[in-house]
Motif scaffolding. Structure first.
Motif, PDB file in Angstrom:
ATOM      1  N   HIS A   1       0.773  -1.135  -0.023  1.00 56.82           N
ATOM      2  CA  HIS A   1      -0.003   0.022  -0.049  1.00 56.82           C
ATOM      3  C   HIS A   1       0.919   1.237   0.047  1.00 56.82           C
ATOM      4  CE1 HIS A   1      -4.019   1.485   1.517  1.00 56.82           C
ATOM      5  NE2 HIS A   1      -3.727   2.275   0.585  1.00 56.82           N
TER       6      HIS A   1
ATOM      7  N   TYR B   1      -7.142   6.310 -10.756  1.00 55.79           N
ATOM      8  CA  TYR B   1      -7.881   5.366  -9.762  1.00 55.79           C
ATOM      9  C   TYR B   1      -7.734   6.314  -8.290  1.00 55.79           C
ATOM     10  CZ  TYR B   1      -8.207   2.943  -5.413  1.00 55.79           C
ATOM     11  OH  TYR B   1      -8.419   2.370  -4.183  1.00 55.79           O
TER      12      TYR B   1
ATOM     13  N   ASN C   1     -10.970   7.956  -6.303  1.00 60.33           N
ATOM     14  CA  ASN C   1     -10.834   7.615  -4.944  1.00 60.33           C
ATOM     15  C   ASN C   1     -11.022   8.898  -3.961  1.00 60.33           C
ATOM     16  OD1 ASN C   1     -10.044   6.995  -2.013  1.00 60.33           O
ATOM     17  ND2 ASN C   1      -9.118   5.036  -2.748  1.00 60.33           N
TER      18      ASN C   1
ATOM     19  N   PHE D   1     -14.089   6.715  -1.126  1.00 55.33           N
ATOM     20  CA  PHE D   1     -14.368   5.262  -0.826  1.00 55.33           C
ATOM     21  C   PHE D   1     -13.109   4.818  -0.351  1.00 55.33           C
ATOM     22  CE2 PHE D   1     -13.283   5.081  -5.444  1.00 55.33           C
ATOM     23  CZ  PHE D   1     -12.358   4.132  -5.317  1.00 55.33           C
TER      24      PHE D   1
ATOM     25  N   CYS E   1     -10.097   2.333   0.315  1.00 52.56           N
ATOM     26  CA  CYS E   1      -9.029   1.708  -0.527  1.00 52.56           C
ATOM     27  C   CYS E   1      -9.116   0.387  -0.385  1.00 52.56           C
ATOM     28  CB  CYS E   1      -7.660   2.239  -0.110  1.00 52.56           C
ATOM     29  SG  CYS E   1      -6.432   1.400  -1.321  1.00 52.56           S
ATOM     30  N   PRO E   2      -9.185  -0.447  -1.386  1.00 47.73           N
ATOM     31  CA  PRO E   2      -9.591  -1.803  -1.287  1.00 47.73           C
ATOM     32  C   PRO E   2      -8.221  -2.566  -0.570  1.00 47.73           C
ATOM     33  CG  PRO E   2      -9.377  -1.330  -3.708  1.00 47.73           C
ATOM     34  CD  PRO E   2      -9.463  -0.145  -2.767  1.00 47.73           C
ATOM     35  N   LEU E   3      -7.012  -1.892  -0.528  1.00 44.27           N
ATOM     36  CA  LEU E   3      -5.995  -2.520   0.265  1.00 44.27           C
ATOM     37  C   LEU E   3      -6.330  -2.316   1.679  1.00 44.27           C
ATOM     38  CD1 LEU E   3      -3.192  -1.311  -2.066  1.00 44.27           C
ATOM     39  CD2 LEU E   3      -4.005  -3.739  -1.847  1.00 44.27           C
ATOM     40  N   THR E   4      -6.942  -1.495   2.226  1.00 48.92           N
ATOM     41  CA  THR E   4      -6.994  -1.285   3.689  1.00 48.92           C
ATOM     42  C   THR E   4      -7.925  -2.514   4.490  1.00 48.92           C
ATOM     43  OG1 THR E   4      -7.040   1.273   3.398  1.00 48.92           O
ATOM     44  CG2 THR E   4      -7.813   0.208   5.499  1.00 48.92           C
ATOM     45  N   ARG E   5      -8.753  -3.014   3.647  1.00 52.22           N
ATOM     46  CA  ARG E   5      -9.678  -3.973   4.381  1.00 52.22           C
ATOM     47  C   ARG E   5      -8.626  -5.239   4.652  1.00 52.22           C
ATOM     48  NH1 ARG E   5     -15.442  -4.447   1.843  1.00 52.22           N
ATOM     49  NH2 ARG E   5     -15.640  -2.635   3.399  1.00 52.22           N
ATOM     50  N   PRO E   6      -8.256  -5.857   3.513  1.00 47.80           N
ATOM     51  CA  PRO E   6      -7.389  -6.990   3.720  1.00 47.80           C
ATOM     52  C   PRO E   6      -6.408  -6.861   4.832  1.00 47.80           C
ATOM     53  CG  PRO E   6      -7.343  -6.485   1.405  1.00 47.80           C
ATOM     54  CD  PRO E   6      -8.194  -5.236   2.329  1.00 47.80           C
TER      55      PRO E   6
ATOM     56  N   TYR F   1      -8.087  -7.080   8.069  1.00 46.09           N
ATOM     57  CA  TYR F   1      -8.215  -8.583   8.315  1.00 46.09           C
ATOM     58  C   TYR F   1      -7.448  -9.228   9.046  1.00 46.09           C
ATOM     59  CZ  TYR F   1      -9.924 -13.203   7.089  1.00 46.09           C
ATOM     60  OH  TYR F   1      -9.954 -14.731   7.530  1.00 46.09           O
TER      61      TYR F   1
END
Length: 128
Positions: A14, A44, A48, A53, A55-60, A63
């Motif tokens: 990230h 992108y 963003n 919204f 970032c799709p890297l934050t959620r994984p 987790y």
């Protein structure tokens, strides 16, 4: 242990992504084909910021941190790792503007260099 390592890998990726956003256009001055990847990153990033919204890297990363026994952090990557460290609290909008200004500057330089290179090639061929 593995989850924490993987969370760190996502975190570093990230960070590299954000660093590429800031300097990728300048890298393209030396390696012009990089501009296409950087253009995707720039579009992108603009979408963003405008649509705000997550970032799709934050959620994984969050987790994987939870699976590794760590508490995940509030907010996003930038707020957690950069705001208050790289720039003052609350200055993220300014940092975003600086990032996009650097993107524009790098693109102007890219196209100026590209034009100069194209002008040199015919001149060299005419002398040849």
């Amino acid at each position: 242990m593995v989850y924490r390592f993987l969370a760190d890998v996502v975190m570093v990726f990230h960070g590299v992504f954000l660093l590429f956003f800031v300097i990728g256009g300048f890298i393209a001055w030396r390696w012009p084909k990089v501009i296409w990847a950087h253009l995707l990153v720039g579009v992108y990033s603009l979408v963003n910021v405008v649509l705000d919204f997550a970032c799709p890297l934050t959620r994984p990363e969050k987790y994987l941190r939870r699976k590794g026994g760590e508490d995940d952090y509030e907010g996003g990557y930038i707020q957690h790792y950069l705001e208050g460290s790289l720039w003052p609290e609350g200055a993220t909008p300014t940092a975003e503007k600086v990032g996009f200004a650097l993107l524009v500057i790098s693109y102007v330089g890219f196209f100026v260099l590209r034009r100069r290179r194209r002008q040199r090639v015919p001149a060299a061929a005419a002398r040849g």
